[in-house]
Design an enzyme around this catalytic site. Structure first.
Site, short mmCIF file in Angstrom:
data_model
loop_
_atom_site.label_atom_id
_atom_site.label_comp_id
_atom_site.label_asym_id
_atom_site.label_seq_id
_atom_site.Cartn_x
_atom_site.Cartn_y
_atom_site.Cartn_z
N LYS A 45 3.57 -38.75 33.80
CA LYS A 45 4.97 -38.42 34.04
C LYS A 45 5.83 -39.70 34.14
CE LYS A 45 3.98 -34.01 36.29
NZ LYS A 45 4.04 -33.23 37.53
N SER A 84 5.12 -28.04 39.59
CA SER A 84 5.71 -29.37 39.72
C SER A 84 7.20 -29.38 39.48
CB SER A 84 5.03 -30.35 38.74
OG SER A 84 5.26 -29.94 37.41
#
Length: 791
Positions: free
Chosen positions: A725, A682
């Site tokens: 996130k 990511s």
């Protein structure tokens, strides 16, 4: 023993197969053809001699591989028959002789020369050896209480004669006695006997001690048995009965509400208990097993509450937010309520249970939610802690053959709950380990599979236990650590964490009242402002849950209690001005504008076991050999992402306005906090952005965060943990977040207030991020063409 008697020579030989005769012994022997011929020859020679000497023969052992070297001269005292009619003779051995050469003589016997053995010399050493041997022999005889033989041994003063009494010793083998016969030297003979006798004396003493202990134990057991029988008779007369006897267990089994297969198995064990004695250790195991079976609630069930609205109200009162979990429980209740209304089977049956996995970082309320679910359903609640469990027997139970065997934790949880339909919370299922004792996670497969757990079999019980109506709720921090086969049997519900508004609401409605009560304070004595709660949630904690927030409130209330107790204040108001004195300075402040004020630094987003977090990527370039250095304790996936990012930048240098020669230098990519392992797909777009920022001299906007993996063609691949996130981005003070386009459906699960606070922009290519995330050229002092060279 006399050694100066006249020695007739030659003498006929009587060979003995299984007996060794030593001087001084009187033995009866069975006469075979050979020995009869020898005695007849001796008699014939004696009759021809016409003297007054008795008839003598030479007695020697018959050996398989050689002729004996020594024998004894024996007098034939009597010739007759045994009680059974077999011919026999009684021989009285006189002295030891050496066997010489064969000679001729009357009769059919073998005649040999009998050579006299010199008389032994009695020295002090011989007397000492003789006394030592006498002591050992007396010790053995005393244990056998052979007092007459002891007196005889003590009266023997001649060491030679004392040594030859070993011919009567039952513990010496025939070979040892033959060696004594063939050893004319009395000192050597006594040394052999002392060694053999000492060894036997030691073994005999140990054996006698063990036999004595066994005898005493048997006497004690028999005495206890008689006393127990008398006690049973007394209790019977008094009408009390046996409290722990098999009759009591039979009555308990017959009176208990048990399924028929369980009743039959229990009665079989009662039959074994009745046939076994109290001294049999298996009786204790059977009693323990029967107690466990009788304590289990085989047919006990609590009645579920089918009021869906009331259950939802209980969940809302206990927890703020968590709508997805509450919806799942509400749906479960709604289905059961409709089945009950229509008369369909509600309890038992294959696959009627539900297995829910609550996954999320610590402190978000996973464990306490299980208690609320049980209260909403009206069921019993049991928590099974699985963290650190490595033994499969902890789940399935031990075999009954092991000492200290116990049923597994699932059976114990059912017994503790007292019903067959409790809510069982399997806490920390991701922290189950495996070693040589088995894999507990594999043992959980049958427990959590709705298609199998209606016949769960514990190793200790060895009975089918229906777990289909148990509501299992598992909790975990990291889903990736759960084996895939086990994860497939559970319905995953993620709890990603709370927004700042959620934390303030939780603190106001739940944490503050609880901590006031624990500190023995009242709302009139201590008040907490909304601004103070917001400051605590924003700048004093960086967590997905609320545990640290609750600790800070507890700390503030302890200081407030101290001020009230000392009379320093009559009332304490916890507001913005008082926070510094009560809990200290803020530990966290937004720092992305400081970290990204120079080119080459970008802000990424990551997911850890503690929730979401920001991840800064720093880059630098230096003169030297062209190459890429990646640091920060990264896994293989992130190292590959760094290589892909640099390759993409090289391939598109012209489009980005970069000089290709600027890439032919030593490039360093660093992830700070190098002591923390990092891995995952990511951070690709973050590394591309940081490299382009460094090489163009354009800083990355301080309010921008990004997440996503990049390919060599520049596409942005989807990632996981979008909600966590975004929560981390809000806590870090970011306002714009770039996520992969293919993660757009995940935004439906993000709270509306979080989407309102953040500008979330889905992108499909990394060039879209570069076009918007970088400051315009010349926007800062460092954004010049010489910035790359300066770096």
């Amino acid at each position: 023993m006399t050694q100066n008697l006249s020695l007739p020579a030659p003498l006929p030989v009587v060979f003995l197969h299984d007996t060794v005769v030593l001087p001084g012994m009187v033995v009866p022997i069975e006469l075979d053809d050979s020995s009869r011929a020898a005695i007849d020859a001796a008699r014939l020679a004696h009759d021809g001699a016409q003297d007054d000497q008795p008839t003598r023969v030479l007695v020697a052992p018959r050996l398989e591989d050689r002729y004996a070297t020594h024998g004894v001269v024996a007098v034939v005292d009597r010739v007759g028959r045994f009680a059974g009619g077999k011919p026999a003779a009684v021989l009285r051995a006189e002295r030891r002789v050496a066997i010489g050469a064969g000679v001729t003589g009357p009769g059919a016997a073998l005649w040999v020369e009998a050579e006299p053995v010199p008389a032994p010399v009695v020295t002090d050493e011989v007397r000492e050896l003789a006394e030592h041997y006498r002591t050992l022999v007396v010790s053995i005889l005393e244990r056998r209480e052979a007092w007459q033989v002891i007196d005889t041994v003590r009266r023997i003063s001649d060491p030679d004669a004392l040594a030859d009494t070993s011919g009567w010793a039952p513990y010496l083998t025939e070979d040892q006695k033959r060696q004594v016969l063939e050893t004319p030297d009395v000192a050597e003979r006594l040394r052999l006997l002392v060694g053999w006798t000492r060894s036997y004396d030691t073994e005999d003493e140990v054996t006698s001690t063990i036999s004595e202990e066994v005898r005493e134990g048997l006497e004690k057991t028999q005495r206890e048995f008689v006393l127990r029988q008398q006690l049973a008779a007394i209790r019977k007369e008094l009408g009390e009965g046996e409290p722990d006897g098999s009759d009591d267990y039979r009555a308990r089994v017959e009176a208990a509400d048990l399924p028929e297969p369980v009743r039959e198995a229990a009665l079989r064990e009662v039959d074994k208990l009745e046939r076994s004695s109290d001294q049999n250790p298996e009786a204790g195991w059977i009693r323990t097993w029967l107690d466990t079976v009788l304590e289990l609630p085989w047919n006990e069930r609590t009645e579920d509450s089918h009021d869906v609205a009331a259950a939802r109200a209980v969940l809302d009162a206990d927890h703020h937010g968590l709508d997805e979990v509450k919806d799942r429980i509400t749906e479960y209740l709604a289905v059961r309520a409709r089945r009950a209304e229509r008369g369909l089977e509600v309890v038992g049956g294959r696959g009627s249970g539900a297995v829910v996995l609550l996954a999320g970082p610590p402190g978000v309320g996973k464990t306490s939610l299980g208690e609320s679910v049980a209260r909403a359903l009206g069921r019993k609640f049991v928590r099974v802690a699985l963290g650190g469990v490595r033994d499969e027997a902890e789940v399935r139970g031990h075999r009954r053959t092991y000492v200290g065997a116990l049923p597994g934790r699932i059976v114990r949880a059912i017994k503790e709950a007292g019903s067959m339909n409790p809510v069982v919370l399997l806490d920390e299922v991701d922290k189950v380990g495996a070693d040589h004792r088995g894999d507990p996670a594999a043992a959980l497969l049958e427990v959590l599979d709705p298609a199998q757990n209606h016949t769960f079999r514990d190793h200790y019980l060895e009975l089918d236990l229906d777990l289909s109506d148990v509501l299992f709720i598992a909790t975990a921090n990291v889903v990736e650590q759960i084996p895939s086969a086990l994860l497939d049997r559970m319905e995953l519900v993620t709890i990603d964490g709370y927004t700042e508004d959620d934390k303030v609401a939780i603190a106001r409605d739940f944490l503050v009242p609880r901590q006031l009560e624990r500190a023995a304070l009242t709302p009139e004595e201590v008040t907490v402002s909304e601004e103070a709660l917001g400051e605590l949630a924003a700048n004093y904690t960086r967590e997905a849950g609320v545990r640290q927030l609750e600790r800070l409130l507890a700390k503030a209330f302890r200081k407030a209690a101290t001020r009230l107790a000392t009379g320093e204040a009559e009332r304490v108001d916890v507001d913005l001005e008082a926070l510094k004195d009560l809990v200290g300075r803020p530990r966290f402040t937004p720092d992305s504008h400081e970290r990204t004020d120079v080119p080459g630094v970008a802000t990424g987003l990551a997911v850890t076991g503690l929730g979401g977090d920001v991840l800064y990527v720093e880059t630098s370039v230096a003169e030297g050999t062209a190459g890429l250095t990646v640091t920060g304790q990264l896994g293989d996936v992130m190292k590959e992402s760094a290589s892909i990012a640099l390759s993409w930048v090289r391939a598109h240098a012209g489009e980005l306005g970069l000089d290709p020669a600027a890439l032919d230098r030593s490039i360093h990519v660093h992830f700070p906090a190098g002591s923390i392992p990092k891995d995952g797909p990511s951070a690709g777009v973050t590394m591309v952005t940081a490299l382009v920022s460094l090489l163009t001299g354009r800083p990355v906007r301080s309010d921008v965060g990004m997440t996503g993996e990049v390919t060599l063609s520049g596409r942005v691949l989807p990632i996981g943990g979008v909600k966590q996130k975004l929560l981390a981005a809000q806590r870090a003070g970011l306002s714009t977040v770039y996520v992969p386009e293919r993660n757009r459906p995940d935004l439906d699960d993000v709270p509306a207030e979080l989407l309102a606070a953040l500008d979330v922009r889905p992108v499909g290519r990394v060039t879209d991020i570069l076009a918007e995330a970088l400051e315009p050229a010349g926007a800062s002092a460092g954004s010049t063409g010489s910035a790359v060279s300066a770096a």
